[in-house]
Design an enzyme around this catalytic site. Structure first.
Site, short mmCIF file in Angstrom:
data_model
loop_
_atom_site.label_atom_id
_atom_site.label_comp_id
_atom_site.label_asym_id
_atom_site.label_seq_id
_atom_site.Cartn_x
_atom_site.Cartn_y
_atom_site.Cartn_z
CB ALA A 187 68.93 15.73 27.66
CG LEU A 246 62.79 15.13 35.82
CD1 LEU A 246 63.44 16.48 36.11
CD2 LEU A 246 61.36 15.12 36.36
CB SER A 269 57.96 11.74 27.53
OG SER A 269 57.86 10.97 26.35
CD1 TRP A 316 56.81 17.58 25.09
CD2 TRP A 316 55.55 16.17 23.91
NE1 TRP A 316 57.22 17.66 23.78
CE2 TRP A 316 56.47 16.81 23.03
CE3 TRP A 316 54.67 15.23 23.38
CZ2 TRP A 316 56.49 16.55 21.67
CZ3 TRP A 316 54.70 14.97 22.02
CH2 TRP A 316 55.60 15.62 21.17
CB ALA A 317 54.76 15.49 32.13
CD GLU A 369 46.98 13.60 37.50
OE1 GLU A 369 47.53 12.54 37.14
OE2 GLU A 369 47.42 14.72 37.15
CG HIS A 380 46.40 9.73 28.77
ND1 HIS A 380 45.15 10.32 28.75
CD2 HIS A 380 47.04 10.24 29.85
CE1 HIS A 380 45.06 11.16 29.77
NE2 HIS A 380 46.19 11.13 30.45
NE ARG A 431 46.67 8.19 33.23
CZ ARG A 431 47.79 8.89 33.17
NH1 ARG A 431 48.91 8.34 32.74
NH2 ARG A 431 47.80 10.15 33.55
CG HIS A 462 50.42 8.83 28.35
ND1 HIS A 462 50.69 10.08 27.83
CD2 HIS A 462 50.45 8.97 29.70
CE1 HIS A 462 50.87 10.94 28.82
NE2 HIS A 462 50.74 10.29 29.97
CD GLU A 516 57.89 6.38 28.79
OE1 GLU A 516 56.99 5.79 28.16
OE2 GLU A 516 58.08 7.63 28.72
NE ARG A 560 52.79 6.54 33.77
CZ ARG A 560 52.34 7.80 33.70
NH1 ARG A 560 52.65 8.66 34.65
NH2 ARG A 560 51.58 8.19 32.70
CB SER A 587 56.15 8.84 34.83
OG SER A 587 55.21 9.85 34.55
CG LEU A 588 56.85 14.30 35.48
CD1 LEU A 588 56.16 15.64 35.65
CD2 LEU A 588 58.03 14.41 34.54
#
Length: 504
Positions: A14, A16, A45, A48-49, A117, A233, A278, A337, A361, A372, A377-378
């Site tokens: 459950a 996104l 996760s 938490w983004a 970013e 990360h 990254r 991460h 994910e 990535r 990811s979102l």
């Protein structure tokens, strides 16, 4: 074992991705059951983004440029068609989420505020409250799910196995709910079980996410793509917490700098030195800590007194740990991460097993490759989650479920031993000796405790890392530090064993 029949798709997870799929399936007329081990908004996760959602939202940007940046970050393993499908849906997805109530930051003209970013050519990360994007976006989607009469949610329901018919089609799942096993048959199953950060001692993700969906999909015969590619990360707060709080990359986008204990730049004095991909930044942070120099994120000049209102989540995490980032640099470390690899799936979530879909994910759709691009990811979770929801709404089911082999749990002490080994030997820097020893550890734990799904997921990651004798993207081998001339995927297909007799 209790048994129940659901006349529609079962979505496991459950975050996104799972909830976006649930909304679209329900709005396409399907009756949807969502099974999640935690109450909505917890244990995923997505919530938490911090950074936000990458999308081409300004006049200086385009989906084509976004796709090029995505491919460049992925180090030769991004599938161009998948990247174009993702970036082409960027604006539509952000606007869809805004319509659900996601309160994206806006400028005076009503446009989306975007941040820069690492590895993005232009600023394109839509934010909420500076660093609160994930929870705010997911909260809006949760509200929409709760208002949708065609969606039923089971919380405290943890995936334990996938049910298949005699043809191999997935026709349901076994979940543990309230201490009892329940076999749910459904028209199809969508796995949205998240990543594998809980396999590592140093992680920024919920520790409960241990790659179990990937392992159980592999056991059902699904192809697993590039499991060795894990993103670390570079700026997790090094304050002794599990999971480690995250200091969003947007801080470096605003000018915060990485330094060692003597105040020297970790990656050089250039203004954009800390905005490399990254994997490069994570290795620099890792090396500084291993060398005893320490690694710190210095935001005193770039953010300073604006910290509490521009990055409230990071500021609160620092202050809870006795750090004031306005007056002192933040100690950081590289931590697990994001898992780029996972269950091979197309943009609609279809896997190589009929009746089984994967989104978010736990899926590997080809958009992330070996590394990535930040905040993709979102976007993937919502855009491809919605596509999967529309696709799964048309599924009509299969035959009778055969007996399901239920995966055992791994005891806490054994899990702690595995997590420590994964961080030490399958972390930022890897080599053959460490990975071989880690395979031996997984063998020993499996002999003692059975074929736990967490061990299956760890084995997929470690064996993939051992077999990939090169360094590429998030995967770095100190004994093979160069990239191979040709970029090749890892594809794992476990032989499926299904009983021939019908279920009792």
């Amino acid at each position: 074992m209790n048994r129940t029949r659901h006349d529609g798709p079962l979505i496991v997870g459950a975050g996104l991705a799972g909830l976006s799929a649930a909304l679209e399936a329900a709005r396409a007329g399907a009756k949807v059951l969502v099974a999640t081990p935690e109450p909505l908004l917890n244990g995923c996760s997505s919530a938490w983004a911090q950074g936000g959602m990458a999308a081409a939202l300004t006049a200086v940007d385009s989906p084509e440029l976004h796709a090029r940046d995505t491919e460049a970050a992925g180090a030769g393993l991004v599938e161009p068609g998948a990247a174009q499908a993702l970036t082409g849906a960027g604006r539509e997805t952000v606007e869809w989420l805004a319509a659900q109530g996601a309160p994206f930051d806006r400028d005076a003209d009503g446009g989306f505020v975007v941040s820069l970013e690492a590895a993005h050519s232009v600023a394109r990360v839509a934010r909420v409250g500076g660093d609160g994007a994930g929870r705010a976006i997911l909260s809006a989607v949760v509200a929409a799910v709760r208002a949708e009469k065609r969606i039923e949610v089971w919380d405290e329901a943890r995936l334990k196995g996938l049910a298949q018919d005699e043809t191999g089609r997935v026709v349901g799942a076994v979940v543990e709910r309230g201490g009892r096993l329940v076999e749910v048959t459904a028209t199809a199953v969508v796995l949205a079980t998240g990543g594998a950060g809980g396999l590592f001692a140093a992680t920024t993700t919920p520790a409960a996410l241990k790659g179990e969906g990937m392992a159980l999909a592999a056991r059902a015969g699904a192809e697993i793509l590039d499991p060795e590619f894990v993103q670390f990360h570079p700026t997790a707060l090094d304050v002794g917490l599990d999971p480690a709080p995250l200091a969003t990359e947007a801080l470096r986008g605003e000018g915060a700098r990485l330094i060692d204990g003597q105040g020297r730049f970790l990656l050089g004095p250039e203004d954009d030195a800390d905005l490399k991909p990254r994997d490069v930044v994570a290795r620099a942070v890792h090396a500084a800590r291993i060398d005893g120099r320490g690694a710190y994120l210095d935001a005193r000049t770039a953010i300073g007194e604006a910290f509490p209102h521009e990055f409230p989540a990071v500021f609160a995490a620092c202050m809870r740990s006795g750090l004031d980032p306005r007056i002192s640099p933040i100690p950081v470390m590289a931590a697990c991460h994001y898992h780029m690899g996972g269950i091979a799936a197309d943009a609609d979530g279809r896997t190589t097993v009929a009746g089984l879909y994967a989104v978010g994910e736990c899926a590997a759709t080809g958009v992330h490759g070996a590394n990535r691009l930040a905040s993709n990811s979102l976007l993937e979770a919502a855009a491809f989650g919605r596509r999967a929801g529309r696709a799964v709404a048309g599924e009509t089911g299969g035959g009778r479920a055969l007996p399901v082999e239920v995966a055992p749990d791994l005891p806490e002490a054994a899990l702690a031993e595995l997590r420590a080994g994964m961080t030490d030997y399958a972390g930022v820097v890897r080599d053959a000796d460490g990975l071989t020893g880690l395979i031996a550890l997984i063998d020993r734990l499996e002999a003692r405790h059975g074929a736990a799904a967490a061990l299956g997921a760890a084995r997929l990651i470690v064996q993939g890392a051992l077999d990939r004798r090169e360094s590429r993207g998030g995967h770095y081998r100190s004994d093979y530090p160069q990239a191979a001339a040709e970029a090749r995927h890892t594809r794992v297909r476990t032989a499926r064993v299904v009983a021939l007799e019908a279920a009792e």
